[in-house]
Design a protein around this motif. Structure first.
Motif, PDB file in Angstrom:
ATOM      1  N   GLU A 177      11.463   0.231 -10.427  1.00  0.00           N
ATOM      2  CA  GLU A 177      10.783   1.342 -11.105  1.00  0.00           C
ATOM      3  C   GLU A 177      11.471   2.682 -10.896  1.00  0.00           C
ATOM      4  N   TYR A 178      12.132   2.856  -9.773  1.00  0.00           N
ATOM      5  CA  TYR A 178      12.684   4.163  -9.398  1.00  0.00           C
ATOM      6  C   TYR A 178      14.091   4.001  -8.830  1.00  0.00           C
ATOM      7  N   SER A 179      14.761   5.129  -8.700  1.00  0.00           N
ATOM      8  CA  SER A 179      16.022   5.171  -7.963  1.00  0.00           C
ATOM      9  C   SER A 179      15.672   5.220  -6.475  1.00  0.00           C
ATOM     10  N   VAL A 180      15.928   4.119  -5.763  1.00  0.00           N
ATOM     11  CA  VAL A 180      15.508   3.987  -4.365  1.00  0.00           C
ATOM     12  C   VAL A 180      16.725   3.833  -3.467  1.00  0.00           C
ATOM     13  N   LYS A 181      16.787   4.670  -2.429  1.00  0.00           N
ATOM     14  CA  LYS A 181      17.809   4.528  -1.387  1.00  0.00           C
ATOM     15  C   LYS A 181      17.116   4.292  -0.057  1.00  0.00           C
ATOM     16  N   VAL A 182      17.628   3.341   0.697  1.00  0.00           N
ATOM     17  CA  VAL A 182      17.091   3.025   2.018  1.00  0.00           C
ATOM     18  C   VAL A 182      18.148   3.337   3.064  1.00  0.00           C
ATOM     19  N   ILE A 183      17.802   4.186   3.992  1.00  0.00           N
ATOM     20  CA  ILE A 183      18.651   4.451   5.153  1.00  0.00           C
ATOM     21  C   ILE A 183      18.036   3.729   6.347  1.00  0.00           C
ATOM     22  N   VAL A 187       9.657  -3.393   2.810  1.00  0.00           N
ATOM     23  CA  VAL A 187       8.763  -3.994   1.808  1.00  0.00           C
ATOM     24  C   VAL A 187       8.446  -2.985   0.713  1.00  0.00           C
ATOM     25  N   CYS A 188       8.178  -1.749   1.112  1.00  0.00           N
ATOM     26  CA  CYS A 188       7.911  -0.687   0.139  1.00  0.00           C
ATOM     27  C   CYS A 188       9.078  -0.543  -0.835  1.00  0.00           C
ATOM     28  N   ALA A 189      10.297  -0.563  -0.311  1.00  0.00           N
ATOM     29  CA  ALA A 189      11.490  -0.429  -1.152  1.00  0.00           C
ATOM     30  C   ALA A 189      11.574  -1.570  -2.155  1.00  0.00           C
ATOM     31  N   ARG A 190      11.267  -2.779  -1.718  1.00  0.00           N
ATOM     32  CA  ARG A 190      11.323  -3.928  -2.627  1.00  0.00           C
ATOM     33  C   ARG A 190      10.329  -3.777  -3.773  1.00  0.00           C
ATOM     34  N   HIS A 191       9.133  -3.269  -3.480  1.00  0.00           N
ATOM     35  CA  HIS A 191       8.112  -3.103  -4.517  1.00  0.00           C
ATOM     36  C   HIS A 191       8.490  -2.004  -5.518  1.00  0.00           C
ATOM     37  N   LEU A 192       9.278  -1.031  -5.076  1.00  0.00           N
ATOM     38  CA  LEU A 192       9.619   0.108  -5.951  1.00  0.00           C
ATOM     39  C   LEU A 192      10.972  -0.038  -6.632  1.00  0.00           C
ATOM     40  N   ALA A 193      11.734  -1.067  -6.245  1.00  0.00           N
ATOM     41  CA  ALA A 193      13.149  -1.138  -6.609  1.00  0.00           C
ATOM     42  C   ALA A 193      13.416  -1.072  -8.106  1.00  0.00           C
ATOM     43  N   VAL A 236       0.837  -1.205   0.000  1.00  0.00           N
ATOM     44  CA  VAL A 236       0.000   0.000   0.000  1.00  0.00           C
ATOM     45  C   VAL A 236       0.871   1.255   0.000  1.00  0.00           C
ATOM     46  N   LEU A 237       1.917   1.240   0.789  1.00  0.00           N
ATOM     47  CA  LEU A 237       2.819   2.386   0.859  1.00  0.00           C
ATOM     48  C   LEU A 237       3.502   2.631  -0.488  1.00  0.00           C
ATOM     49  N   ALA A 238       3.897   1.562  -1.158  1.00  0.00           N
ATOM     50  CA  ALA A 238       4.525   1.695  -2.472  1.00  0.00           C
ATOM     51  C   ALA A 238       3.562   2.303  -3.481  1.00  0.00           C
ATOM     52  N   ALA A 239       2.288   1.915  -3.425  1.00  0.00           N
ATOM     53  CA  ALA A 239       1.291   2.477  -4.334  1.00  0.00           C
ATOM     54  C   ALA A 239       1.122   3.974  -4.095  1.00  0.00           C
TER      55      ALA A 239
END
Length: 458
Positions: free
Chosen positions: A79-85, A71-77, A43-46
């Motif tokens: 499609e977008y440039s994603v960084k997780v801190i 989980v959100c990061a995995r769903h967006l990985a 839901v957060l990824a959407a």
């Protein structure tokens, strides 16, 4: 039956404590914490996608809020440039699993940061969930400071980290703050309206270093025509966590775990009032009614003691008009006949029972627990139902045990929550006892299981 109960669903902004109960109750329906986390992260990824970002920064704490972020990061990985801190090693099994899954994703992971990292178009705040408060400790305070200064849009996961700004709050199942957007994550409706695992998990545990009396002093007033009832209630209060229980009754007897205040005579009378009021003044909770009988003088004396008490459980023959009410909080525990005597006949349909119990609680100014095949609990606003229990529990004395559990838990938590946890625990104890004894079940069989159910079976 379930459709008949939709009218009692939770709405508006709920407290973090209420949401924790609902969340854990979902386990009883087979919806695990890992499933809930997967749904929340999706839901957060959407919500992030709806912002049409080029770059995304996700800030993850060590709890399940951070797990939602992983989980959100995995769903967006892809499609977008994603960084997780991330702020440290995830603390729960679900969050650890969500973090491990990022090994197979094109996501940049970092446990250190600079101001440049906060130039992303969208920042997801998955740092701290329900229960966090100001002032924040490091590194959360620094991360929130950088997030607040950033130009990108901030989406809070379930609720904002205290002190943090949020352009949108993406809430799961129920809102925990004003202005939140609420999305379903598959938690069954029954987790809101039926007592379950979450109600037991809400019982506060005795902290390390607690002194004698932390968990409460309970006074039981009863006995006379029915001599065993106050001792059943008193022992149940101890098994439910009360530290000290005193039974004031016109009954001879000895139980090493209980303090007996032997009242002279064969009934509770006016000559005992001064002593009982003094005992009630030193008690955190008074349980009044078990075994008391219908003698008018006994009822009048017990009513006066309840009215002087801080908190009280009112049971058995004391359930009659005018209802006594404690100074702070009161739990009333009628069966159908007692409810009819005080309020009105009990209807057959469960939804209608919920309505009349809610109205009864409003009228009484306390929490009403209507005992039955399905128990109904209300504080005049909230309504919950309980389905735990067994046929063998129709035997005499099980109601006295329940009043004791209510009293023991009322010593450490508020009335509505105490009543929900108590009736669910007593029902589960009855189920375990019924497996051993069937129709031979007696009230003391429940006592063997209570403490384990309330404090150990998690």
């Amino acid at each position: 039956m379930m459709r008949d109960l939709v009218q009692f669903e939770l709405s508006g902004v709920v407290s973090p404590e209420t949401m924790r109960v609902v969340d854990n109750n979902a386990d009883d329906y087979g919806i695990s914490a890992a499933q809930r986390m997967e749904s929340a992260g999706s839901v957060l990824a959407a919500a992030v996608r709806s912002e049409c970002p080029a770059s995304v920064l996700i800030l993850c704490g060590t709890g399940n809020n951070g797990g939602d972020g992983f989980v959100c990061a995995r769903h967006l990985a892809k499609e977008y440039s994603v960084k997780v801190i991330f702020t440290g090693e995830p603390k729960t099994p679900e969050a650890r699993a969500a973090f491990s899954s990022l090994d197979g994703c094109p996501v940049e992971l970092a446990s250190s940061w600079s101001a440049e990292d906060f130039s992303a178009d969208v920042i997801v705040d998955a740092l701290l969930g329900t229960g966090a408060s100001l002032p924040l400790k490091e590194p959360y305070a620094s991360l929130v400071g950088l997030m607040n200064e950033a130009k990108g849009r901030v989406l809070a996961c379930d609720m904002p980290t205290p002190g943090g700004r949020a352009d949108r709050v993406i809430a799961f199942h129920l809102a925990k703050t004003e202005g939140a957007e609420v999305y379903s994550i598959g938690i069954p409706f029954g987790a809101e309206v039926f007592c379950g695992k979450g109600d037991l998990l809400s019982v506060p545990k005795k902290p390390a270093g607690a002194h004698k009396g932390w968990a409460g002093y309970v006074l039981v007033i009863g006995g006379g025509p029915y001599q065993g009832a106050p001792f059943l209630a008193g022992t149940a209060a101890l098994r439910s966590g009360a530290d000290v229980v005193r039974v004031a009754a016109p009954v001879d007897g000895f139980m090493p775990d209980l303090i007996l205040e032997r009242l002279p005579g064969n009934k509770v009378g006016k000559e005992h009032l001064t002593r009982l009021l003094a005992l009630a003044e030193n008690a955190g909770v008074v349980i009044a009614g078990p075994g008391l009988g219908a003698d008018p003088e006994s009822l009048e004396v017990a009513s006066q003691v309840v009215s002087a008490a801080k908190r009280a459980v009112v049971d058995a023959d004391l359930l009659r008009n005018p209802l006594p009410k404690a100074r702070e909080q009161t739990i009333y525990t009628p069966h159908a006949g007692e409810f009819a005597r005080v309020f009105c006949p009990v209807p057959e349909k469960l939804g209608e029972r919920g309505i009349i119990v809610r109205e009864a609680a409003k009228r009484a100014g306390g929490t009403v627990l209507l005992k039955g095949a399905v128990d109904v609990i209300s504080d005049g606003s909230r309504v919950k139902f309980n389905r735990s229990g067994a046929p063998g529990m129709t035997t005499g004395g099980t109601g006295d045990v329940l009043s004791g559990v209510c009293g023991g838990l009322l010593a450490r938590m508020d009335a509505f929550e105490a009543a929900c946890a108590a009736v669910h625990a007593a029902g589960l104890a009855g189920e375990l006892a019924d497996e051993d004894t069937g129709d031979g079940l007696i009230a003391t069989d429940l006592l063997r299981h209570l403490a384990y159910i309330v404090y150990k079976e998690k």
